[in-house]
Every structure is written in structure tokens, then in C-alpha cells.
Design an enzyme around this catalytic site. Sequence first.
Site, PDB file in Angstrom:
ATOM      1  N   ILE A  36       0.944   5.341 -27.741  1.00  0.00           N
ATOM      2  CA  ILE A  36      -0.071   4.520 -28.397  1.00  0.00           C
ATOM      3  C   ILE A  36      -0.070   4.780 -29.899  1.00  0.00           C
ATOM      4  CG2 ILE A  36      -2.555   4.162 -28.643  1.00  0.00           C
ATOM      5  CD1 ILE A  36      -2.810   4.740 -25.641  1.00  0.00           C
TER       6      ILE A  36
ATOM      7  N   ASP B 290       2.475  14.752 -35.630  1.00  0.00           N
ATOM      8  CA  ASP B 290       2.825  14.841 -34.220  1.00  0.00           C
ATOM      9  C   ASP B 290       3.334  16.254 -33.983  1.00  0.00           C
ATOM     10  OD1 ASP B 290       3.406  12.201 -32.158  1.00  0.00           O
ATOM     11  OD2 ASP B 290       4.109  14.166 -31.494  1.00  0.00           O
TER      12      ASP B 290
ATOM     13  N   ASP C 148      -0.348  20.433 -34.850  1.00  0.00           N
ATOM     14  CA  ASP C 148      -1.082  20.508 -33.594  1.00  0.00           C
ATOM     15  C   ASP C 148      -2.556  20.439 -33.969  1.00  0.00           C
ATOM     16  OD1 ASP C 148      -2.506  21.325 -31.362  1.00  0.00           O
ATOM     17  OD2 ASP C 148      -1.177  22.993 -30.863  1.00  0.00           O
ATOM     18  N   VAL C 149      -3.243  19.365 -33.591  1.00  0.00           N
ATOM     19  CA  VAL C 149      -4.610  19.170 -34.065  1.00  0.00           C
ATOM     20  C   VAL C 149      -5.591  20.181 -33.498  1.00  0.00           C
ATOM     21  CG1 VAL C 149      -4.267  16.701 -34.492  1.00  0.00           C
ATOM     22  CG2 VAL C 149      -5.205  17.465 -32.278  1.00  0.00           C
TER      23      VAL C 149
ATOM     24  N   ASN D 290      -6.044  10.001 -32.853  1.00  0.00           N
ATOM     25  CA  ASN D 290      -5.365   9.564 -31.628  1.00  0.00           C
ATOM     26  C   ASN D 290      -4.870  10.700 -30.746  1.00  0.00           C
ATOM     27  OD1 ASN D 290      -3.750   7.610 -29.905  1.00  0.00           O
ATOM     28  ND2 ASN D 290      -2.088   8.814 -30.821  1.00  0.00           N
TER      29      ASN D 290
ATOM     30  N   TYR E 149     -10.179  16.166 -18.548  1.00  0.00           N
ATOM     31  CA  TYR E 149      -9.858  14.981 -19.344  1.00  0.00           C
ATOM     32  C   TYR E 149     -11.083  14.087 -19.493  1.00  0.00           C
ATOM     33  CZ  TYR E 149      -7.460  10.706 -20.828  1.00  0.00           C
ATOM     34  OH  TYR E 149      -7.069   9.580 -21.517  1.00  0.00           O
TER      35      TYR E 149
ATOM     36  N   LYS F 141     -13.275  13.094 -22.909  1.00  0.00           N
ATOM     37  CA  LYS F 141     -13.356  11.720 -23.405  1.00  0.00           C
ATOM     38  C   LYS F 141     -14.791  11.202 -23.452  1.00  0.00           C
ATOM     39  CE  LYS F 141      -8.976  11.261 -24.213  1.00  0.00           C
ATOM     40  NZ  LYS F 141      -8.488  11.163 -25.605  1.00  0.00           N
TER      41      LYS F 141
END
Length: 257
Positions: A24, A43, A62-63, A88, A153, A157
Site C-alpha cells: 500500500i 522502509d 524502523d518506526v 503507513n 492487530y 488499529k
Amino acid sequence: MQVIESLVPRQGLRVLVTAGANGIGLAITRAFHEAGARVHVCDIDVEAAGNLPEGVGFTRADVSREADVEALFEAASGLGGLDVVVNNAGITGPTGGVDEIEPDAWRQTIDVNLNGQYYVARLAAGLLRDSEGLLINMASVAGRLGFAYRTPYAASKWAVVGLTKSLACELGPAGVRVNAILPGIVRGPRIERVIEERAAKREIGYAEMEQENLAKISMRKMVEPTDIAAMALFLAAPGGSSISGQALSVCANVESL
């Protein structure tokens, strides 16, 4: 003609996309680049930088690591500010019952999917105030529905949606818009892995699991990465200038997970 023009982002937008070299994120990167934006991405997959259009900046980051996010913003400072930030980056996390999921796997999912978005938003806020810009947080339909065997997950979210709505209230007076995009089942290698893992957990075949998933979507189809990118472009266009604090599903109407 004026309405049509309002659907196209202005030329020269300064855009940052996390996890922008695959899936995405790559579709979003390409869409903004084709629309005339100046784009910088990060990335963790250095080899994926080869997927990027010519002229797009790249930083390995790496966020979930504060230092990496700080280095990313330092690298992106060459854009001279930011008009759009697309939060993202995310991972699918483990598949299993809540009593089977290891704490380290839970923490990793929260670290990337939620804490990573905070680290980016923290450094983006001032820049977006300066430009009266746009922050897009990538959530999921799992951020509005329960998702058995995928609790880390889904929890992350749902939290992203809460983060989005809270930041929209906080930053709105400065002219900053904050929205979440909630993709559904997006065609690609990532969802294939999720289907494989859920099929194994259920002890059924891949095809049967895939059909079960599609049966829960009223349009009976997966969405494409370009569908998500199109929503991001619209939010960045003049036509999206009054949209903030929204959790926008792009999912062909997923009814349950």
C-alpha cells in the site's frame, strides 16, 4: 471544471510516507509522485528502495525506534517542510488465541502499529502546523470490527482510530487535518500470509478460508492498493480540505472479520 480541479492535489506537495517502498505504501508513493509531489519515504526493506520512482528520497527506518524516526525526519528536512504525512508503517502481528500469543509478539505489534504512529505524529505536528497540512494514519477495518485470533492487530488499529480523532481535535485549530484510512482485504502478499495463517489455525484449506473472507464483504471482492492510494490523494486535494477526524473505510463494505 472547478469541481474537477478540486479533486487533484496541487503540484509540489511535500510528502512523507512511512513504509513507502512496498505494498500500500508503494502505491501511495507512486500516486503522489505521479501527481507532481516531492516525496520522501522510509522502509525497513532497503532492497525495496529499487521499487521507488526516480527522484523519491529514501531512508532506512524502523518506526518502532525513536532514533530511526528522528533520523527519518532529519533526512526528509531536505523537502523544506511537509504538507502531507502518511503514517503507513504497520505489521500484521501474530495469529492465535489470546492465551497463545507471546507477550513479545503483542509488544512488537503495538510498538510498530501504534507507538510508531505516535513517534511520527510527534515530529510531524509542528511541520504540519506550519503548512496547515494533512496527517493520514493507516488503520484497518480491524479498527472498527472484532477480529478473532488477531487481537494484537485489531487492538492496535482501534487505537490508531482513537489517536486520529484525538489529533484531529488537537491540531484542527491550527488548520491541520487528521484522518484515518481503514483498508479492507487488500490484494497482495501480505493478505495471502494472513489467510494462510488463519486457514492453518482453523485447519481448513487456503481456498476455503479465502472464500469465507470474501463472503463477509458485500461486494465480494478484495480492494487494490491503488484504491487506498486514490483515497489518500483525494484527502490531499482541495476537495478534501474540510474532511478531518474521519475513519474512512476503503473496503468494499466488509461486514465482519
